[in-house]
Design an enzyme around this catalytic site. Structure first.
Site, PDB file in Angstrom:
ATOM      1  CE  LYS A 143     110.891  65.932 -25.528  1.00 41.22           C
ATOM      2  NZ  LYS A 143     109.441  65.848 -25.464  1.00 41.22           N
ATOM      3  CG  ASN A 156     109.515  61.547 -22.693  1.00 42.52           C
ATOM      4  OD1 ASN A 156     109.514  60.313 -22.796  1.00 42.52           O
ATOM      5  ND2 ASN A 156     108.580  62.196 -22.028  1.00 42.52           N
ATOM      6  CG  ASP A 168     107.300  63.378 -25.181  1.00 49.40           C
ATOM      7  OD1 ASP A 168     106.990  63.910 -24.098  1.00 49.40           O
ATOM      8  OD2 ASP A 168     108.379  63.583 -25.759  1.00 49.40           O
ATOM      9  CB  ALA A 224     108.509  66.882 -38.300  1.00 55.72           C
TER      10      ALA A 224
END
Length: 265
Positions: free
Chosen positions: A72, A93, A109, A134
């Site tokens: 990503k 994404n 997302d 994270a």
């Protein structure tokens, strides 16, 4: 569904890719929109993204890509342009081939995760949240949670500096100071979010100590395969409410299908 020479392709890339739910979930939306389009999983091996990307660019009937772990953030750096949400979180994404042939990165997302919670009846405004992880999806979810008015957001990660970076990004983007880095230790009443990839495999370690989970909490996953992870099953057994990553997938696939159909439908 018929595959013709005119059929347009959306790929979903990741490593691994067997867990991807988007190809199956988005097809009914392509059908609803009357598009001659399919979605297929593409297993791009580690360290091969740039090589694969050059192939994507010259595959003219490839109209978009879904991006999953671990690409990503790396894919964001390969796009020609980014929409404002993707730019501010540094991760994509979805990639769409624009009318001029360029690849533009988008981020669904965070919107999909929060919409999935709301559609399942879980209010966000005023809630306290703990998010473990994270990565690229976590960045998007952190910003979306803050925009939906959560009272506080603690971000835990095995690399604390990375958690602090995501917290600072969420604060900066939303103009709030509600996010901070901290330990993966839930507090009573929190929404506890697993934004790591732990849970895709049956033998994965749990992202937190189960002894810290109680019946005042909601435990939510970004992992969608399996639909009930070991963490969710264990949290339910301890009395907590649970929320599958499939809610996020279902909430965003319709938006993604419409997004691609705007140009390629």
């Amino acid at each position: 569904m018929k595959i013709r020479g005119t059929t347009k392709i959306m790929g979903v890339i990741g490593d691994p890719i067997a867990q991807a739910k988007t190809p199956e979930a988005i097809l009914p939306h392509f059908d609803r929109l009357g598009t001659d389009m399919v979605c297929i999983p593409l297993h791009v091996a580690a360290n091969s993204l740039e090589k694969a990307w050059r192939g994507f660019e010259v595959t003219r009937n490839l109209v978009g890509l879904g991006i999953t772990l671990p690409y990503k953030q790396a894919a964001a750096g390969l796009c020609d342009t980014l929409d404002p949400v993707a730019e501010r979180v540094g991760a994509v994404n979805v990639v769409r081939r624009e009318r001029d042939g360029s690849f533009r990165g988008y981020q669904f997302d965070g919107r999909g995760f929060c919409s999935g919670l709301l559609q399942a009846g879980h209010d966000l405004e005023g809630r306290d949240c703990l998010m473990i992880g994270a990565g690229g999806a976590a960045m998007a979810v952190a910003c979306a949670l803050m925009e939906h008015g959560v009272n506080s957001l603690t971000i835990a990660n095995r690399t604390p500096a990375k958690a602090a970076e995501v917290a600072e990004l969420a604060n900066r983007v939303t103009g709030r100071r509600a996010a901070k880095a901290g330990p993966a230790t839930p507090a009573a009443g929190q929404i506890v979010i697993n934004a790591t990839s732990l849970g895709m495999n049956a033998d994965d370690p749990l992202p937190l100590d189960l002894g810290t989970i109680d019946d005042s909490m909601l435990v939510a996953e970004l992992v969608a395969e399996p639909e009930r992870t070991r963490l969710m099953i264990a949290a339910r057994d301890r009395g907590a409410a649970i929320h599958s990553g499939m809610h996020m997938i279902r909430a965003q696939v319709g938006l993604i299908a419409e997004h691609l159909a705007e140009i390629h439908g």
